[in-house]
Design a protein around this motif. Structure first.
Motif, short mmCIF file in Angstrom:
data_model
loop_
_atom_site.label_atom_id
_atom_site.label_comp_id
_atom_site.label_asym_id
_atom_site.label_seq_id
_atom_site.Cartn_x
_atom_site.Cartn_y
_atom_site.Cartn_z
N ILE A 20 32.39 71.24 47.79
CA ILE A 20 31.96 70.19 48.71
C ILE A 20 31.91 70.72 50.14
O ILE A 20 30.93 70.52 50.86
N PHE A 21 32.97 71.41 50.55
CA PHE A 21 33.02 71.96 51.91
C PHE A 21 31.92 73.00 52.12
O PHE A 21 31.26 73.02 53.15
N ASP A 22 31.73 73.87 51.12
CA ASP A 22 30.67 74.89 51.23
C ASP A 22 29.30 74.22 51.35
O ASP A 22 28.49 74.63 52.19
N ALA A 23 29.06 73.22 50.53
CA ALA A 23 27.77 72.50 50.58
C ALA A 23 27.58 71.84 51.94
O ALA A 23 26.48 71.87 52.50
N THR A 24 28.65 71.26 52.47
CA THR A 24 28.59 70.59 53.77
C THR A 24 28.20 71.58 54.86
O THR A 24 27.29 71.34 55.66
N LEU A 25 28.89 72.72 54.90
CA LEU A 25 28.61 73.70 55.95
C LEU A 25 27.26 74.38 55.76
O LEU A 25 26.55 74.67 56.74
N LEU A 36 22.23 66.56 58.03
CA LEU A 36 23.37 66.55 57.10
C LEU A 36 23.58 65.12 56.60
O LEU A 36 23.71 64.19 57.40
N THR A 37 23.61 64.95 55.28
CA THR A 37 23.85 63.62 54.70
C THR A 37 24.86 63.73 53.57
O THR A 37 24.98 64.79 52.93
N ILE A 38 25.57 62.64 53.32
CA ILE A 38 26.50 62.58 52.19
C ILE A 38 25.72 62.79 50.89
O ILE A 38 26.17 63.50 49.99
N GLU A 39 24.54 62.19 50.81
CA GLU A 39 23.72 62.33 49.60
C GLU A 39 23.33 63.79 49.37
O GLU A 39 23.36 64.28 48.24
N GLY A 40 22.96 64.49 50.44
CA GLY A 40 22.60 65.89 50.32
C GLY A 40 23.78 66.75 49.87
O GLY A 40 23.62 67.65 49.04
N ALA A 42 26.35 65.65 48.13
CA ALA A 42 26.61 65.28 46.74
C ALA A 42 25.67 66.05 45.81
O ALA A 42 26.11 66.63 44.81
N GLN A 43 24.40 66.07 46.15
CA GLN A 43 23.42 66.76 45.30
C GLN A 43 23.72 68.26 45.24
O GLN A 43 23.73 68.84 44.17
N ARG A 44 23.99 68.88 46.38
CA ARG A 44 24.20 70.32 46.40
C ARG A 44 25.51 70.73 45.74
O ARG A 44 25.59 71.77 45.11
N GLY A 46 27.15 68.93 43.41
CA GLY A 46 27.27 68.42 42.06
C GLY A 46 28.37 67.38 41.91
O GLY A 46 28.89 67.15 40.82
N VAL A 47 28.72 66.73 43.01
CA VAL A 47 29.76 65.71 43.02
C VAL A 47 29.10 64.37 43.32
O VAL A 47 28.22 64.28 44.18
N ASN A 48 29.54 63.33 42.64
CA ASN A 48 29.00 61.99 42.85
C ASN A 48 29.27 61.54 44.29
O ASN A 48 30.36 61.72 44.80
N LYS A 49 28.27 60.92 44.91
CA LYS A 49 28.46 60.51 46.31
C LYS A 49 29.56 59.47 46.46
O LYS A 49 30.19 59.40 47.52
N THR A 50 29.84 58.66 45.43
CA THR A 50 30.94 57.70 45.55
C THR A 50 32.28 58.42 45.67
O THR A 50 33.19 57.94 46.35
N THR A 51 32.40 59.58 45.03
CA THR A 51 33.62 60.39 45.17
C THR A 51 33.75 60.87 46.61
O THR A 51 34.83 60.82 47.20
N LEU A 52 32.65 61.32 47.19
CA LEU A 52 32.68 61.79 48.58
C LEU A 52 33.08 60.66 49.52
O LEU A 52 33.93 60.84 50.39
N TYR A 53 32.46 59.48 49.33
CA TYR A 53 32.78 58.35 50.20
C TYR A 53 34.23 57.88 50.01
O TYR A 53 34.84 57.36 50.95
#
Length: 196
Positions: A20-25, A36-40, A42-44, A46-53
Motif C-alpha cells: 500500500i505504501f509503495d503504491a501510494t508513493l 493521487l487517489t485512494i482508488e488508484g 487500491a487498484q495498484r 490489490g487492496v480493497n479501497k474500503t480497507t484503505l479507508y
C-alpha cells in the motif's frame, strides 16, 4: 492490544501495508498529489479501497503514513563514531533522496502539495517529527562524547543541513558538488570562519 502509530499497528495493520505504501508513493511520484487517489492506490496495491479507508480516512492520512512507513524512505540513524561523520551520513542520505528517482519525485511532489493542503501539512509535520525522533540518538551520542553541549537544538542543526540541500537541489536546480556534504556539515558545525 497493540499500539497504533500513524495508521498502522505494530505487529498488525493491514497485511499488505508495504504494498500500500509503495503504491501510494509510486502514484505520488507519477501523478503528483492531485492525481493521487485512494482508488488508484487500491487498484495498484490489490487492496480493497474500503480497507484503505478503514485505516486512513483520506489520501493525506494515507500519504502521511506512507512517508513514515515506506521502505523507500527508510532511515537508519548512522553511528560513525563522531557527530561530523554522522551528520555527513545523514546529509548524504538526504542528498540522495533529493537527487535519485523516484525519491526525488516524491520529495518534490510533497513539497508542492504541502503548500496547498493543510491536512497534508499536518501529516508531513508528523513525518518530520518521526525523523527527528529517529535521529535523536546521533545527538545523544554527540553530547555523551562531549562534541556538543547538552542544550544543542538537534532540529535546528538538521533544518540547516536539510535546508541547504533542498534549496540547492529543488529551488536552485543546481547539482551538488562532490564536497557539498562535507563542506555543508563543517560550515553548520563550525561556522563560516571555521569551515575553511
Amino acid at each position: 492490544m497493540s499500539e497504533e502509530r500513524n495508521g498502522t499497528r505494530r505487529g498488525g495493520g493491514p497485511r499488505k501495508a508495504q504494498e500500500i505504501f509503495d503504491a501510494t508513493l509510486d502514484l505520488l511520484a507519477e501523478k503528483g498529489y492531485e492525481g493521487l487517489t485512494i482508488e488508484g492506490v487500491a487498484q495498484r496495491s490489490g487492496v480493497n479501497k474500503t480497507t484503505l479507508y478503514r485505516w486512513w480516512p483520506s489520501k493525506g492520512a494515507l500519504l502521511g503514513a506512507a512517508l513514515i512507513g515506506a521502505r523507500q524512505l527508510e532511515l537508519t540513524p548512522p553511528d560513525t563514531g563522531s557527530l561530523e561523520g554522522d551528520l555527513e551520513a545523514l546529509l548524504s542520505t538526504m542528498a540522495t533522496l533529493l537527487t535519485a528517482r523516484p525519491a526525488s519525485d516524491i520529495a518534490i511532489a510533497v513539497l508542492g502539495a504541502v503548500t496547498h493542503s493543510r491536512e497534508l501539512a499536518s501529516h508531513v509535520k508528523d513525518f518530520f517529527a518521526d525523523r527527528i525522533a529517529r535521529e535523536q540518538a546521533v545527538f545523544d551520542r554527540a553530547v555523551a562524547r562531549g562534541e556538543i553541549p547538552a542544550d544543542t537544538d538537534p532540529m535546528l542543526l538538521m533544518d540547516l543541513l536539510a535546508g541547504a540541500a533542498w534549496v540547492r537541489v529543488v529551488l536552485r536546480r543546481l547539482p551538488l558538488e562532490k564536497d557539498f556534504v562535507a563542506r555543508t556539515v563543517r560550515t553548520v558545525l563550525h561556522g563560516a570562519r571555521g569551515a575553511g
